[in-house]
Design a protein around this motif. Structure first.
Motif, PDB file in Angstrom:
ATOM      1  N   HIS A  48     -12.027  -9.141  -8.450  1.00  0.00           N
ATOM      2  CA  HIS A  48     -10.707  -9.214  -7.832  1.00  0.00           C
ATOM      3  C   HIS A  48     -10.511 -10.569  -7.156  1.00  0.00           C
ATOM      4  CE1 HIS A  48      -9.982  -4.913  -8.279  1.00  0.00           C
ATOM      5  NE2 HIS A  48     -11.264  -4.762  -7.965  1.00  0.00           N
ATOM      6  N   LEU A  49      -9.247 -10.953  -7.034  1.00  0.00           N
ATOM      7  CA  LEU A  49      -8.887 -12.124  -6.248  1.00  0.00           C
ATOM      8  C   LEU A  49      -8.767 -11.656  -4.802  1.00  0.00           C
ATOM      9  CD1 LEU A  49      -8.008 -15.092  -6.095  1.00  0.00           C
ATOM     10  CD2 LEU A  49      -5.661 -14.288  -6.409  1.00  0.00           C
ATOM     11  N   LEU A  50      -9.629 -12.170  -3.947  1.00  0.00           N
ATOM     12  CA  LEU A  50      -9.642 -11.778  -2.537  1.00  0.00           C
ATOM     13  C   LEU A  50      -9.070 -12.906  -1.694  1.00  0.00           C
ATOM     14  CD1 LEU A  50     -13.229 -10.264  -2.372  1.00  0.00           C
ATOM     15  CD2 LEU A  50     -11.081  -9.081  -2.843  1.00  0.00           C
ATOM     16  N   ARG A  51      -8.237 -12.544  -0.740  1.00  0.00           N
ATOM     17  CA  ARG A  51      -7.645 -13.527   0.170  1.00  0.00           C
ATOM     18  C   ARG A  51      -8.272 -13.335   1.537  1.00  0.00           C
ATOM     19  NH1 ARG A  51      -1.738 -13.573   0.630  1.00  0.00           N
ATOM     20  NH2 ARG A  51      -2.069 -15.754   1.084  1.00  0.00           N
ATOM     21  N   GLU A  52      -9.043 -14.314   1.982  1.00  0.00           N
ATOM     22  CA  GLU A  52      -9.727 -14.258   3.267  1.00  0.00           C
ATOM     23  C   GLU A  52      -8.975 -15.073   4.301  1.00  0.00           C
ATOM     24  OE1 GLU A  52     -14.363 -14.049   2.547  1.00  0.00           O
ATOM     25  OE2 GLU A  52     -13.467 -15.756   1.492  1.00  0.00           O
ATOM     26  N   ALA A  53      -8.642 -14.432   5.422  1.00  0.00           N
ATOM     27  CA  ALA A  53      -7.987 -15.150   6.515  1.00  0.00           C
ATOM     28  C   ALA A  53      -8.949 -16.187   7.078  1.00  0.00           C
ATOM     29  CB  ALA A  53      -7.550 -14.179   7.603  1.00  0.00           C
ATOM     30  N   GLN A  54      -8.413 -17.333   7.422  1.00  0.00           N
ATOM     31  CA  GLN A  54      -9.228 -18.408   7.983  1.00  0.00           C
ATOM     32  C   GLN A  54      -8.942 -18.537   9.475  1.00  0.00           C
ATOM     33  OE1 GLN A  54     -11.623 -20.103   5.810  1.00  0.00           O
ATOM     34  NE2 GLN A  54     -11.008 -18.192   4.863  1.00  0.00           N
ATOM     35  N   ARG A  55      -8.375 -19.638   9.918  1.00  0.00           N
ATOM     36  CA  ARG A  55      -8.144 -19.859  11.349  1.00  0.00           C
ATOM     37  C   ARG A  55      -6.993 -19.039  11.914  1.00  0.00           C
ATOM     38  NH1 ARG A  55      -8.211 -26.077  10.590  1.00  0.00           N
ATOM     39  NH2 ARG A  55      -8.578 -25.390   8.503  1.00  0.00           N
ATOM     40  N   THR A  56      -5.994 -18.758  11.079  1.00  0.00           N
ATOM     41  CA  THR A  56      -4.851 -17.956  11.514  1.00  0.00           C
ATOM     42  C   THR A  56      -4.565 -16.902  10.447  1.00  0.00           C
ATOM     43  OG1 THR A  56      -3.140 -19.257  10.409  1.00  0.00           O
ATOM     44  CG2 THR A  56      -3.862 -20.024  12.593  1.00  0.00           C
ATOM     45  N   LEU A  57      -3.677 -15.994  10.749  1.00  0.00           N
ATOM     46  CA  LEU A  57      -3.316 -14.957   9.779  1.00  0.00           C
ATOM     47  C   LEU A  57      -2.417 -15.475   8.663  1.00  0.00           C
ATOM     48  CD1 LEU A  57      -2.773 -11.899  12.114  1.00  0.00           C
ATOM     49  CD2 LEU A  57      -4.706 -12.385  10.632  1.00  0.00           C
ATOM     50  N   ARG A  58      -2.023 -16.726   8.752  1.00  0.00           N
ATOM     51  CA  ARG A  58      -1.214 -17.341   7.698  1.00  0.00           C
ATOM     52  C   ARG A  58      -2.012 -18.356   6.885  1.00  0.00           C
ATOM     53  NH1 ARG A  58       4.663 -18.266  10.449  1.00  0.00           N
ATOM     54  NH2 ARG A  58       4.964 -16.102  11.024  1.00  0.00           N
ATOM     55  N   ASP A  59      -3.260 -18.509   7.234  1.00  0.00           N
ATOM     56  CA  ASP A  59      -4.140 -19.475   6.578  1.00  0.00           C
ATOM     57  C   ASP A  59      -5.199 -18.704   5.787  1.00  0.00           C
ATOM     58  OD1 ASP A  59      -5.599 -21.733   5.881  1.00  0.00           O
ATOM     59  OD2 ASP A  59      -6.637 -21.838   7.809  1.00  0.00           O
ATOM     60  N   PHE A  60      -5.036 -18.682   4.456  1.00  0.00           N
ATOM     61  CA  PHE A  60      -5.937 -17.910   3.609  1.00  0.00           C
ATOM     62  C   PHE A  60      -6.705 -18.803   2.651  1.00  0.00           C
ATOM     63  CE2 PHE A  60      -2.861 -14.737   4.837  1.00  0.00           C
ATOM     64  CZ  PHE A  60      -3.638 -13.623   5.046  1.00  0.00           C
ATOM     65  N   ARG A  61      -7.877 -18.340   2.311  1.00  0.00           N
ATOM     66  CA  ARG A  61      -8.678 -18.946   1.250  1.00  0.00           C
ATOM     67  C   ARG A  61      -8.813 -17.892   0.171  1.00  0.00           C
ATOM     68  NH1 ARG A  61     -14.426 -19.328  -0.165  1.00  0.00           N
ATOM     69  NH2 ARG A  61     -14.811 -17.774   1.432  1.00  0.00           N
ATOM     70  N   GLU A  62      -8.504 -18.245  -1.057  1.00  0.00           N
ATOM     71  CA  GLU A  62      -8.611 -17.306  -2.163  1.00  0.00           C
ATOM     72  C   GLU A  62      -9.906 -17.533  -2.923  1.00  0.00           C
ATOM     73  OE1 GLU A  62      -5.079 -17.785  -4.513  1.00  0.00           O
ATOM     74  OE2 GLU A  62      -3.973 -16.365  -3.260  1.00  0.00           O
ATOM     75  N   ARG A  63     -10.523 -16.430  -3.333  1.00  0.00           N
ATOM     76  CA  ARG A  63     -11.717 -16.508  -4.164  1.00  0.00           C
ATOM     77  C   ARG A  63     -11.800 -15.251  -4.998  1.00  0.00           C
ATOM     78  NH1 ARG A  63     -16.585 -13.818  -2.206  1.00  0.00           N
ATOM     79  NH2 ARG A  63     -16.151 -12.753  -0.262  1.00  0.00           N
ATOM     80  N   THR A  64     -12.456 -15.333  -6.122  1.00  0.00           N
ATOM     81  CA  THR A  64     -12.681 -14.150  -6.934  1.00  0.00           C
ATOM     82  C   THR A  64     -14.073 -13.626  -6.635  1.00  0.00           C
ATOM     83  OG1 THR A  64     -13.423 -15.504  -8.789  1.00  0.00           O
ATOM     84  CG2 THR A  64     -11.119 -14.821  -8.803  1.00  0.00           C
ATOM     85  N   ALA A  65     -14.177 -12.300  -6.593  1.00  0.00           N
ATOM     86  CA  ALA A  65     -15.459 -11.678  -6.275  1.00  0.00           C
ATOM     87  C   ALA A  65     -15.448 -10.230  -6.726  1.00  0.00           C
ATOM     88  CB  ALA A  65     -15.732 -11.754  -4.777  1.00  0.00           C
ATOM     89  N   PHE A  66     -16.631  -9.696  -6.895  1.00  0.00           N
ATOM     90  CA  PHE A  66     -16.801  -8.267  -7.131  1.00  0.00           C
ATOM     91  C   PHE A  66     -16.955  -7.610  -5.760  1.00  0.00           C
ATOM     92  CE2 PHE A  66     -17.969  -9.937 -11.230  1.00  0.00           C
ATOM     93  CZ  PHE A  66     -17.483  -8.983 -12.113  1.00  0.00           C
ATOM     94  N   PRO A  67     -16.298  -6.479  -5.520  1.00  0.00           N
ATOM     95  CA  PRO A  67     -16.409  -5.816  -4.218  1.00  0.00           C
ATOM     96  C   PRO A  67     -17.840  -5.457  -3.840  1.00  0.00           C
ATOM     97  CG  PRO A  67     -14.579  -4.911  -5.446  1.00  0.00           C
ATOM     98  CD  PRO A  67     -15.322  -5.833  -6.375  1.00  0.00           C
ATOM     99  N   THR A  68     -18.693  -5.253  -4.821  1.00  0.00           N
ATOM    100  CA  THR A  68     -20.064  -4.846  -4.526  1.00  0.00           C
ATOM    101  C   THR A  68     -20.992  -6.001  -4.176  1.00  0.00           C
ATOM    102  OG1 THR A  68     -20.571  -4.903  -6.886  1.00  0.00           O
ATOM    103  CG2 THR A  68     -19.929  -2.769  -5.945  1.00  0.00           C
ATOM    104  N   GLU A  69     -20.521  -7.233  -4.233  1.00  0.00           N
ATOM    105  CA  GLU A  69     -21.420  -8.366  -3.977  1.00  0.00           C
ATOM    106  C   GLU A  69     -21.809  -8.521  -2.510  1.00  0.00           C
ATOM    107  OE1 GLU A  69     -18.899 -12.496  -3.593  1.00  0.00           O
ATOM    108  OE2 GLU A  69     -19.249 -11.709  -5.595  1.00  0.00           O
ATOM    109  N   SER A  70     -20.978  -8.009  -1.591  1.00  0.00           N
ATOM    110  CA  SER A  70     -21.306  -8.072  -0.169  1.00  0.00           C
ATOM    111  C   SER A  70     -20.422  -7.086   0.582  1.00  0.00           C
ATOM    112  CB  SER A  70     -21.095  -9.478   0.387  1.00  0.00           C
ATOM    113  OG  SER A  70     -19.708  -9.780   0.435  1.00  0.00           O
ATOM    114  N   LEU A  71     -20.811  -6.767   1.791  1.00  0.00           N
ATOM    115  CA  LEU A  71     -20.003  -5.866   2.618  1.00  0.00           C
ATOM    116  C   LEU A  71     -18.650  -6.499   2.922  1.00  0.00           C
ATOM    117  CD1 LEU A  71     -19.683  -3.240   4.150  1.00  0.00           C
ATOM    118  CD2 LEU A  71     -20.875  -4.295   6.088  1.00  0.00           C
TER     119      LEU A  71
END
Length: 98
Positions: A48-71
């Motif tokens: 899945h394409l996951l959007r991780e919040a960075q410094r603010t709730l409007r600042d995201f970093r996108e990455r692809t990952a499998f949900p099972t790779e980490s908590l």
């Protein structure tokens, strides 16, 4: 035996949970409806394409990952479970330990 993370889920009146073994990265879906369970399992084993919040709730970093790779990846992926499968994550409902 590794530490386990559990989160409650439900679909209609079918209440269950997802269990993730942090050490082995194994995920188990517990739902009575086999079709819904398989749908959730397929979701959790897909990239899945996951959007991780960075410094603010409007600042995201996108990455692809499998949900099972980490908590962290699992938790991020679960935020989209409802949209993809119709299965609701009950973040605040406790899941009894066995």
């Amino acid at each position: 035996m590794g530490e386990k993370y559990r989160v409650a889920i439900h679909h209609d009146n079918d209440c269950g949970y997802i269990e993730y073994d942090i050490e082995t990265k194994k995920v188990t879906v517990v739902l009575a409806d086999a079709v819904t369970r398989k749908t959730v399992e397929a979701f959790l084993h897909s990239e899945h394409l996951l959007r991780e919040a960075q410094r603010t709730l409007r600042d995201f970093r996108e990455r692809t990952a499998f949900p099972t790779e980490s908590l962290a990846a699992l938790k991020l992926a679960l935020t989209g479970l409802w949209q993809q499968t119709g299965v609701y994550v009950d973040w605040s409902r406790p899941v009894p330990t066995s």
